[in-house]
Design an enzyme around this catalytic site. Structure first.
Site, PDB file in Angstrom:
ATOM      1  N   ARG A   1       0.852  -1.181   0.000  1.00  0.00           N
ATOM      2  CA  ARG A   1       0.000   0.000   0.000  1.00  0.00           C
ATOM      3  C   ARG A   1       0.892   1.236   0.000  1.00  0.00           C
ATOM      4  O   ARG A   1       2.061   1.175   0.386  1.00  0.00           O
ATOM      5  CB  ARG A   1      -0.896   0.028   1.241  1.00  0.00           C
ATOM      6  CG  ARG A   1      -1.775  -1.198   1.436  1.00  0.00           C
ATOM      7  CD  ARG A   1      -2.568  -1.069   2.718  1.00  0.00           C
ATOM      8  NE  ARG A   1      -3.452  -2.202   2.960  1.00  0.00           N
ATOM      9  CZ  ARG A   1      -3.136  -3.276   3.691  1.00  0.00           C
ATOM     10  NH1 ARG A   1      -1.928  -3.347   4.263  1.00  0.00           N
ATOM     11  NH2 ARG A   1      -3.991  -4.257   3.863  1.00  0.00           N
TER      12      ARG A   1
ATOM     13  N   LYS B   1      -2.510  -0.267   7.945  1.00  0.00           N
ATOM     14  CA  LYS B   1      -3.858  -0.393   8.511  1.00  0.00           C
ATOM     15  C   LYS B   1      -3.848  -0.993   9.909  1.00  0.00           C
ATOM     16  O   LYS B   1      -4.454  -0.461  10.828  1.00  0.00           O
ATOM     17  CB  LYS B   1      -4.738  -1.247   7.585  1.00  0.00           C
ATOM     18  CG  LYS B   1      -5.138  -0.527   6.305  1.00  0.00           C
ATOM     19  CD  LYS B   1      -6.251  -1.266   5.597  1.00  0.00           C
ATOM     20  CE  LYS B   1      -6.799  -0.452   4.433  1.00  0.00           C
ATOM     21  NZ  LYS B   1      -7.922  -1.130   3.757  1.00  0.00           N
TER      22      LYS B   1
ATOM     23  N   HIS C   1      -3.167   2.403  -6.229  1.00  0.00           N
ATOM     24  CA  HIS C   1      -3.570   1.135  -5.630  1.00  0.00           C
ATOM     25  C   HIS C   1      -3.749   0.036  -6.677  1.00  0.00           C
ATOM     26  O   HIS C   1      -3.792  -1.152  -6.338  1.00  0.00           O
ATOM     27  CB  HIS C   1      -4.874   1.325  -4.849  1.00  0.00           C
ATOM     28  CG  HIS C   1      -5.020   0.405  -3.683  1.00  0.00           C
ATOM     29  ND1 HIS C   1      -4.194   0.464  -2.581  1.00  0.00           N
ATOM     30  CD2 HIS C   1      -5.880  -0.618  -3.438  1.00  0.00           C
ATOM     31  CE1 HIS C   1      -4.544  -0.457  -1.712  1.00  0.00           C
ATOM     32  NE2 HIS C   1      -5.554  -1.130  -2.214  1.00  0.00           N
TER      33      HIS C   1
ATOM     34  N   ARG D   1      -1.132  -2.626  -6.551  1.00  0.00           N
ATOM     35  CA  ARG D   1      -1.366  -3.666  -5.548  1.00  0.00           C
ATOM     36  C   ARG D   1      -2.344  -4.709  -6.089  1.00  0.00           C
ATOM     37  O   ARG D   1      -2.124  -5.912  -5.930  1.00  0.00           O
ATOM     38  CB  ARG D   1      -1.907  -3.023  -4.271  1.00  0.00           C
ATOM     39  CG  ARG D   1      -2.234  -3.987  -3.144  1.00  0.00           C
ATOM     40  CD  ARG D   1      -2.549  -3.170  -1.883  1.00  0.00           C
ATOM     41  NE  ARG D   1      -3.176  -3.951  -0.838  1.00  0.00           N
ATOM     42  CZ  ARG D   1      -2.515  -4.681   0.059  1.00  0.00           C
ATOM     43  NH1 ARG D   1      -1.194  -4.755  -0.003  1.00  0.00           N
ATOM     44  NH2 ARG D   1      -3.151  -5.337   1.004  1.00  0.00           N
TER      45      ARG D   1
ATOM     46  N   HIS E   1      -3.076  -9.033   4.224  1.00  0.00           N
ATOM     47  CA  HIS E   1      -4.485  -8.949   4.589  1.00  0.00           C
ATOM     48  C   HIS E   1      -4.720  -9.601   5.944  1.00  0.00           C
ATOM     49  O   HIS E   1      -4.129 -10.624   6.265  1.00  0.00           O
ATOM     50  CB  HIS E   1      -5.361  -9.656   3.537  1.00  0.00           C
ATOM     51  CG  HIS E   1      -5.519  -8.884   2.281  1.00  0.00           C
ATOM     52  ND1 HIS E   1      -5.769  -9.471   1.062  1.00  0.00           N
ATOM     53  CD2 HIS E   1      -5.473  -7.543   2.033  1.00  0.00           C
ATOM     54  CE1 HIS E   1      -5.872  -8.545   0.122  1.00  0.00           C
ATOM     55  NE2 HIS E   1      -5.691  -7.367   0.688  1.00  0.00           N
TER      56      HIS E   1
ATOM     57  N   TYR F   1      -9.865 -11.231  -5.320  1.00  0.00           N
ATOM     58  CA  TYR F   1      -9.011 -11.339  -6.494  1.00  0.00           C
ATOM     59  C   TYR F   1      -9.149 -12.685  -7.210  1.00  0.00           C
ATOM     60  O   TYR F   1      -8.487 -12.924  -8.203  1.00  0.00           O
ATOM     61  CB  TYR F   1      -7.544 -11.144  -6.094  1.00  0.00           C
ATOM     62  CG  TYR F   1      -7.259  -9.802  -5.486  1.00  0.00           C
ATOM     63  CD1 TYR F   1      -7.062  -8.675  -6.278  1.00  0.00           C
ATOM     64  CD2 TYR F   1      -7.203  -9.640  -4.099  1.00  0.00           C
ATOM     65  CE1 TYR F   1      -6.814  -7.436  -5.709  1.00  0.00           C
ATOM     66  CE2 TYR F   1      -6.956  -8.399  -3.522  1.00  0.00           C
ATOM     67  CZ  TYR F   1      -6.764  -7.307  -4.334  1.00  0.00           C
ATOM     68  OH  TYR F   1      -6.523  -6.089  -3.771  1.00  0.00           O
TER      69      TYR F   1
END
Length: 315
Positions: free
Chosen positions: A152, A177, A249, A252, A275, A284
């Site tokens: 990110r 995050k 983004h 990514r 994640h 994805y």
């Protein structure tokens, strides 16, 4: 509710200590401040200790009208994290949202947009054509950290010179995050880009007599490169490469898509992207990778069709 504002401040500082990005902290703080204002307007005004699941769900219904499920889920998650903090601080005995499921989101409802191979190649070539010498070396390195490692933007900003272990060929990444750390092996292309960039970086710092800069990526003045600057530079590169509606983004997304298309298990892709849960990575899996092609080849229709051709049924 008198101590609410002080608790919001304390929670924000806790997030800073966990190295959560400023943008994420801002979003979380804005949401819990909105909730506090909403509660303060209620009559009779409840005490902080008396806030329960019913009051919280009333708030989510009030602010979630005509909002997308993903938006409501974001609000739900931000509040739940703050309420966990209140439990840790012994303000509450339990988090009312702990066992309440958030809005169900269909991970297949939106396919993340990724770049084609030709777009990736043209964008990478454009990185070398920056006007400033420092960016002719730093932009290719940033591109490869975003694309090859699926970082990110906030994670790139969080990289320091100490994160790069040349001997082990690894980068220590801190999630922008969650604040969690992960150690990522670096491909040869990124290693070579860093080897080319780091001497240029050091020469610029020496020229500006800056001796305490720890940020890995810097601007032409030797200052830490900002997120806005990274997006601006890559926006110009995308324009030169003829890529429309480009977002940082997307690199990514492209990393995840390309890994899955090469048959990398979704669990491994989850680890690469950092994640927190597998559901996020499953967005994805629209990619028709080798495993999916193999599965389709086993469809009973294939055997039936082959027999039909062999028996001249198609005439």
């Amino acid at each position: 509710m008198k101590q609410y504002d002080a608790l919001v401040e304390a929670y924000s500082k806790r997030c800073e200590i966990r190295n959560i990005s400023a943008a994420t902290i801002y979003t979380r703080r804005r949401e819990i401040e909105k909730f506090g204002l909403w509660v303060k307007r209620k009559r009779p005004r409840p005490r902080l200790e008396d806030i329960n699941a019913e009051i919280i769900l009333d708030y989510l219904r009030a602010v979630g009208t005509f909002k997308a499920k993903s938006t409501v889920y974001g609000k739900f998650t931000n509040l739940r994290c703050f309420f966990d903090f209140l439990v840790e601080e012994n303000i509450w005995k339990k988090n009312p949202l702990k066992w309440i499921p958030g809005p169900k989101i269909n991970v297949d409802s939106h396919i993340p947009k990724s770049l084609g191979q030709s777009d990736v190649e043209r964008l990478f070539e454009a990185c070398f054509k920056a006007k400033e010498p420092i960016f002719q070396y730093s932009l290719p390195a940033i591109f490869l950290t975003l694309y090859s490692l699926g970082l990110r933007r906030g994670e790139v900003l969080g990289l320091t010179i100490d994160c790069w272990d040349k001997k082990e060929k690894t980068l220590k990444i801190t999630s922008s995050k969650s604040g969690r750390e992960r150690l990522m092996p670096v491909p040869e292309s990124l290693e070579r880009a860093l080897d080319a960039f780091l001497p240029i970086r050091q020469n610029l710092l020496n020229k500006n007599q800056i001796f305490d800069q720890r940020s890995l990526f810097i601007n032409r003045f030797g200052e830490s490169l900002s997120g806005h600057a990274i997006s601006k530079h890559f926006g110009k590169c995308a324009e030169k490469a003829g890529i429309k509606k480009f977002t940082l983004h997307q690199l990514r997304h492209t990393c995840a898509t390309n890994l899955l298309s090469k048959g990398v298990p979704v669990v491994e892709v989850k680890m690469v992207l950092g994640h927190a849960c597998l559901d996020t990575t499953l967005r994805y899996t629209h990619v028709a990778g080798p495993e999916r092609w193999a599965a389709i080849q086993k469809h009973p229709l294939n055997e039936f069709f082959n027999q039909a051709i062999g028996g001249d049924v198609c005439h």
